[in-house]
Design a protein around this motif. Structure first.
Motif, mmCIF file in Angstrom:
data_model
loop_
_atom_site.group_PDB
_atom_site.id
_atom_site.type_symbol
_atom_site.label_atom_id
_atom_site.label_comp_id
_atom_site.label_asym_id
_atom_site.label_seq_id
_atom_site.Cartn_x
_atom_site.Cartn_y
_atom_site.Cartn_z
ATOM 1 N N TYR A 21 0.772 -1.186 0.011
ATOM 2 C CA TYR A 21 -0.101 -0.066 -0.030
ATOM 3 C C TYR A 21 0.727 1.407 -0.052
ATOM 4 O O TYR A 21 0.341 2.460 -0.232
ATOM 5 C CB TYR A 21 -0.838 -0.053 1.118
ATOM 6 C CG TYR A 21 -1.844 -1.062 1.373
ATOM 7 C CD1 TYR A 21 -2.683 -1.407 0.373
ATOM 8 C CD2 TYR A 21 -1.877 -2.065 2.411
ATOM 9 C CE1 TYR A 21 -3.870 -2.555 0.502
ATOM 10 C CE2 TYR A 21 -2.648 -3.147 2.579
ATOM 11 C CZ TYR A 21 -3.489 -3.319 1.786
ATOM 12 O OH TYR A 21 -4.432 -4.403 1.862
ATOM 13 N N VAL A 22 2.161 1.249 0.224
ATOM 14 C CA VAL A 22 2.896 2.562 0.464
ATOM 15 C C VAL A 22 2.989 3.487 -0.414
ATOM 16 O O VAL A 22 2.752 4.611 -0.351
ATOM 17 C CB VAL A 22 4.147 1.975 1.000
ATOM 18 C CG1 VAL A 22 5.072 1.701 -0.013
ATOM 19 C CG2 VAL A 22 4.912 3.293 1.841
ATOM 20 N N GLU A 23 3.164 2.976 -1.818
ATOM 21 C CA GLU A 23 3.025 3.833 -2.910
ATOM 22 C C GLU A 23 2.060 4.589 -3.105
ATOM 23 O O GLU A 23 1.665 5.481 -3.413
ATOM 24 C CB GLU A 23 3.456 3.080 -4.237
ATOM 25 C CG GLU A 23 3.731 4.148 -5.447
ATOM 26 C CD GLU A 23 4.632 3.334 -6.686
ATOM 27 O OE1 GLU A 23 4.625 4.024 -7.540
ATOM 28 O OE2 GLU A 23 4.621 2.084 -6.512
ATOM 29 N N GLU A 24 0.707 4.087 -2.747
ATOM 30 C CA GLU A 24 -0.516 4.586 -3.087
ATOM 31 C C GLU A 24 -0.523 5.864 -1.948
ATOM 32 O O GLU A 24 -1.352 6.946 -2.369
ATOM 33 C CB GLU A 24 -1.676 3.710 -2.775
ATOM 34 C CG GLU A 24 -3.281 4.257 -3.026
ATOM 35 C CD GLU A 24 -4.200 3.323 -2.959
ATOM 36 O OE1 GLU A 24 -5.364 3.432 -3.690
ATOM 37 O OE2 GLU A 24 -3.988 2.080 -2.700
ATOM 38 N N MET A 25 -0.108 5.532 -0.710
ATOM 39 C CA MET A 25 -0.134 6.564 0.424
ATOM 40 C C MET A 25 0.824 7.591 -0.266
ATOM 41 O O MET A 25 0.566 8.815 0.037
ATOM 42 C CB MET A 25 0.283 6.095 1.588
ATOM 43 C CG MET A 25 0.660 7.051 2.575
ATOM 44 S SD MET A 25 -0.757 7.825 3.059
ATOM 45 C CE MET A 25 -0.143 9.335 4.120
ATOM 46 N N LEU A 26 2.076 7.498 -0.768
ATOM 47 C CA LEU A 26 2.814 8.533 -1.300
ATOM 48 C C LEU A 26 2.536 9.211 -2.260
ATOM 49 O O LEU A 26 2.640 10.496 -2.208
ATOM 50 C CB LEU A 26 4.355 7.766 -1.701
ATOM 51 C CG LEU A 26 5.090 7.022 -0.671
ATOM 52 C CD1 LEU A 26 6.236 6.251 -1.411
ATOM 53 C CD2 LEU A 26 5.742 7.998 0.412
ATOM 54 N N ARG A 27 1.664 8.427 -3.414
ATOM 55 C CA ARG A 27 0.842 9.295 -4.317
ATOM 56 C C ARG A 27 -0.144 10.391 -3.744
ATOM 57 O O ARG A 27 -0.338 11.433 -4.165
ATOM 58 C CB ARG A 27 0.176 8.268 -5.047
ATOM 59 C CG ARG A 27 1.152 7.716 -6.244
ATOM 60 C CD ARG A 27 0.495 7.182 -7.482
ATOM 61 N NE ARG A 27 -0.638 6.339 -7.059
ATOM 62 C CZ ARG A 27 -0.319 4.801 -7.043
ATOM 63 N NH1 ARG A 27 0.823 4.507 -7.330
ATOM 64 N NH2 ARG A 27 -1.544 4.049 -6.657
#
Length: 299
Positions: A21-27
């Motif tokens: 999930y972390v890349e979605e949070m960064l976006r």
């Protein structure tokens, strides 16, 4: 020590095995309408592809994201405390790796902070504001429109005692200022407190409920999944009374209250609220039913 001089807000993100999930949070951070921030990320020893994702993201987005190098801390609480000590900034926010922030979360939080500071006419005092979240499943489908009400809390019950017993705010919804960060780091033994968010919000409330601001609307998606360290759980009024009675009778509540006062004498000049709390304790406890295990409601 890193000085966040280029931006006003330091967003502290703790990660651990968050590749899913972390890349979605960064976006979602990159899409914020208020961009006066740097996101500082510290990984707690991930064994999956989290660090690979983070390094690639920071390489592609160097102006808003930075990885903090340091040893693993062992828990989200300890990781956030460690990051707080590493970064100097005017304001701070916490971010979880598996949530998604709505585009105006930082903007609305910062606007509320400025309003709260203005009401007290002293921006150099300690302040904290928080928002609500929408509870969603792994695919961001809504479970409940309000995280706070889903867990049976009231966002406007923000006295110090109320926060210790029924904290309405998750750490990832908070924005707080440098004086509150400095006060929070005066804690000598973090094992005395359950979580970093309760500690910080209750510290702000210790200065007075006017030092706590509420944005009573969802500004993030709280993703409910099997690996949440602290999941969202519904709680009825009966469940809440039972939990509070257990805390009171076991002495857990009083232990947490004492932790707020035993900071090497630091609270000597700030503990007027404790005198008031003791004075009105009988009135406060009368709302709780008596129990044979807790005679006369005493603690």
């Amino acid at each position: 020590m890193i000085k966040n001089n280029a931006k006003t807000i330091a967003i502290l993100m703790a990660t651990y095995n968050g590749e899913k999930y972390v890349e979605e949070m960064l976006r979602s951070l990159e899409k914020q309408t208020e961009d006066d921030f740097i996101c500082y990320i510290h990984d707690d020893g991930s064994t999956d592809q989290t660090m690979h994702i983070l390094k690639k993201w920071v390489e592609d987005h160097p102006y808003h994201f930075m990885i903090l190098e340091g040893q693993a801390q062992g828990s989200a609480k300890d990781n956030f405390f460690w990051m707080l000590a590493q970064v100097e900034s005017d304001y701070y926010m916490f971010a979880d790796q598996d949530d998604v922030w709505m585009p105006d979360k930082v903007e609305k939080s910062f606007k509320k902070m400025k309003q709260t500071e203005m009401l007290c006419q002293d921006k150099y005092q300690a302040f904290c504001v928080f928002t609500d979240m929408q509870v969603v499943d792994e695919n961001l489908h809504e479970i409940a429109p309000s995280f706070i009400r889903y867990i049976g809390r009231d966002p406007y019950r923000t006295s110090m005692a109320e926060i210790i017993m029924d904290n309405p705010a998750a750490g990832c919804t908070m924005l707080f200022n440098r004086p509150l960060r400095d006060a929070a780091l005066e804690l000598q033994d973090p094992t005395k407190i359950e979580m970093h968010d309760v500690w910080i919000l209750a510290l702000a409330a210790a200065y007075g409920t006017e030092h706590v601001g509420v944005v009573d609307e969802a500004c993030a998606y709280y993703r409910q999944h099997a690996n949440n360290e602290m999941g969202a759980r519904t709680e009825s009024k009966a469940d809440k009374i039972k939990r509070n009675l257990i805390d009171l009778c076991s002495g857990r509540f009083m232990q947490q209250k004492r932790a707020f006062c035993k900071r090497e004498g630091i609270w000597q000049g700030r503990c007027i609220w404790l005198m008031s709390f003791r004075k009105n304790k009988r009135k406060y406890w009368k709302n709780f039913p008596r129990s044979e295990n807790c005679p006369n409601g005493s603690v």
